[in-house]
Design an enzyme around this catalytic site. Structure first.
Site, mmCIF file in Angstrom:
data_model
loop_
_atom_site.group_PDB
_atom_site.id
_atom_site.type_symbol
_atom_site.label_atom_id
_atom_site.label_comp_id
_atom_site.label_asym_id
_atom_site.label_seq_id
_atom_site.Cartn_x
_atom_site.Cartn_y
_atom_site.Cartn_z
ATOM 1 C CG LEU A 205 -1.924 -1.131 1.361
ATOM 2 C CD1 LEU A 205 -2.572 -1.118 2.734
ATOM 3 C CD2 LEU A 205 -2.971 -1.045 0.265
ATOM 4 C CG HIS A 206 2.484 2.986 -3.348
ATOM 5 N ND1 HIS A 206 1.880 1.898 -3.939
ATOM 6 C CD2 HIS A 206 2.683 3.896 -4.339
ATOM 7 C CE1 HIS A 206 1.726 2.137 -5.234
ATOM 8 N NE2 HIS A 206 2.201 3.324 -5.501
ATOM 9 N NE ARG A 207 -2.323 3.313 -6.999
ATOM 10 C CZ ARG A 207 -1.667 3.832 -8.021
ATOM 11 N NH1 ARG A 207 -1.449 5.143 -8.049
ATOM 12 N NH2 ARG A 207 -1.223 3.073 -9.006
ATOM 13 N N PRO A 208 -1.268 7.837 -2.030
ATOM 14 C CG PRO A 208 -0.385 9.839 -2.866
ATOM 15 C CD PRO A 208 -0.627 8.403 -3.234
ATOM 16 C CG ASP A 283 -2.063 1.158 -2.930
ATOM 17 O OD1 ASP A 283 -0.937 0.702 -3.250
ATOM 18 O OD2 ASP A 283 -2.213 2.014 -2.035
#
Length: 370
Positions: A205-208, A283
């Site tokens: 998970l890394h999306r803002p 994501d």
């Protein structure tokens, strides 16, 4: 010979570009220079990725680092323009949809240098994603658009792009995967964490939209702790995400629940964890593709995807963006079966080279004749 400048800025760019650089080199018709913008940069990780992919050492390093979108894009634009003014290439090759992709395409276009976009035509329809803005604008600036799935052509035609500029070549990211797959499977990285093969869930998970808002991130952490109560979970944590988790105390919650919160991994190590997973929660766009190619069940924690072929032909399921759904994810009861997606066959880089040889060889003949 034709001079090409390849622009890379983040790890996925290297994975996509490596087969292209190699295939073009085999033709003997191109001089190639590589510019690393440093959009995502860690010395150890960079060295490992270059080694894993047998990627040539970059000729230039801009070192722009992280920052707000405008600041980062502007730094790449200014630094890359100076290089172009110095080397005068025939064309610039960009890949994907990160800020460096758009900045380098814009710099080249302003100087009248041709732009070649690898992975053109992907669309999520979600303009809240910075990547969607980068994709659309880069395609508009590009002279050669290289697509990796059939629906990309429809997207480009609907935006008024001339079909003569579009070439369906397949997915070069899968070229890299197939090249490294045997070694990654033999590595069996899951053993390092005491994880049972095909029985753990790998989380990325890394999306803002998922990690920047404290309340939402806390809800996601709660769901991951519930998930970990049912099966082993391993979570390579992006540095930005780790800082937020530490600040809120949520990192302690994850670790107390038994979630393996590990450092980000080099390409081969991460590919090994993907290959051994029972399911992947992500994501990331690239992970959706890799999971489908490996045949591993993938649950995308987003309401949309710019890679619908991974849903229609692959192993991807759009989970949506409700954190409560995370705890429903389970490892597949079946061993992975790789998906047969057209032109995701390990030879996309060669098809890219064929397109570019035809384009620039013809121009050289015209120039000689003149």
């Amino acid at each position: 010979m034709t001079l090409l400048v390849h622009a890379v800025g983040a790890r996925p760019n290297f994975v996509k570009m490596a087969p292209v650089v190699e295939a073009l080199d085999r033709t003997g018709r191109f001089t190639q220079l590589i510019v690393h913008t440093g959009q995502h940069y860690d010395a150890r990780m960079s060295e490992e990725v270059l080694a894993d992919l047998s990627f040539p050492e970059p000729n230039y390093f801009l070192g722009v680092g992280s920052g707000e979108h405008g600041e980062q894009t502007a730094k790449v634009l200014a630094g890359f323009e100076r290089i172009l003014l110095d080397v005068h290439p025939d064309a610039v090759v960009v890949a994907g949809d990160v800020n460096s992709t758009l900045a380098c395409a814009l710099a080249a276009s302003k100087l009248g240098i041709e732009v070649i976009h690898l992975e053109s035509g992907l669309r999520s329809g979600d303009w809240s994603m910075p990547e969607e803005v980068n994709r659309v604008l880069t395609d508009r600036l590009s002279d050669v658009l290289l697509t990796h799935s059939p629906e990309a052509l429809d997207n480009l035609v609907s935006e008024g792009i001339d079909t003569d500029r579009v070439h369906y070549v397949g997915n070069t990211m899968i070229d890299s995967l197939r090249r490294c797959e045997k070694q990654a499977r033999a590595r069996a990285a899951f053993n390092d964490y005491g994880l049972p093969q095909y029985a753990y869930i790998l989380v990325t998970l890394h999306r803002p939209a998922n990690v920047d808002e404290p309340m939402r991130l806390s809800q996601i952490v709660t769901a991951l702790t519930e998930l970990a109560a049912n099966c082993p979970v391993v979570f390579p944590v992006h540095p930005r995400t780790r800082a937020r988790l530490q600040g809120s105390g949520d990192l302690d919650r994850l670790e107390l629940a038994g979630v393996h919160c590990i450092e980000p991994l080099a390409y081969l190590e991460f590919l090994s964890l993907q290959a051994g997973a029972g399911a992947i929660l992500t994501d990331s766009g690239g992970v959706q593709e890799e999971a489908s190619a490996l045949g591993v069940s993938c649950f995308t924690f987003r309401p949309n995807t710019e890679r619908p072929v991974t849903v229609s032909h692959g192993t991807n399921v759009l989970l949506g963006d409700d954190p409560s759904l995370i705890s429903c994810v389970q490892p597949s009861p079946w061993e992975p079966t790789p998906s047969a997606i057209p032109l995701w066959d390990g030879h996309a880089g060669q098809r890219v080279a064929e397109v570019l040889v035809e384009r620039y060889a013809a121009r050289q003949l015209v120039a000689v004749g003149a």
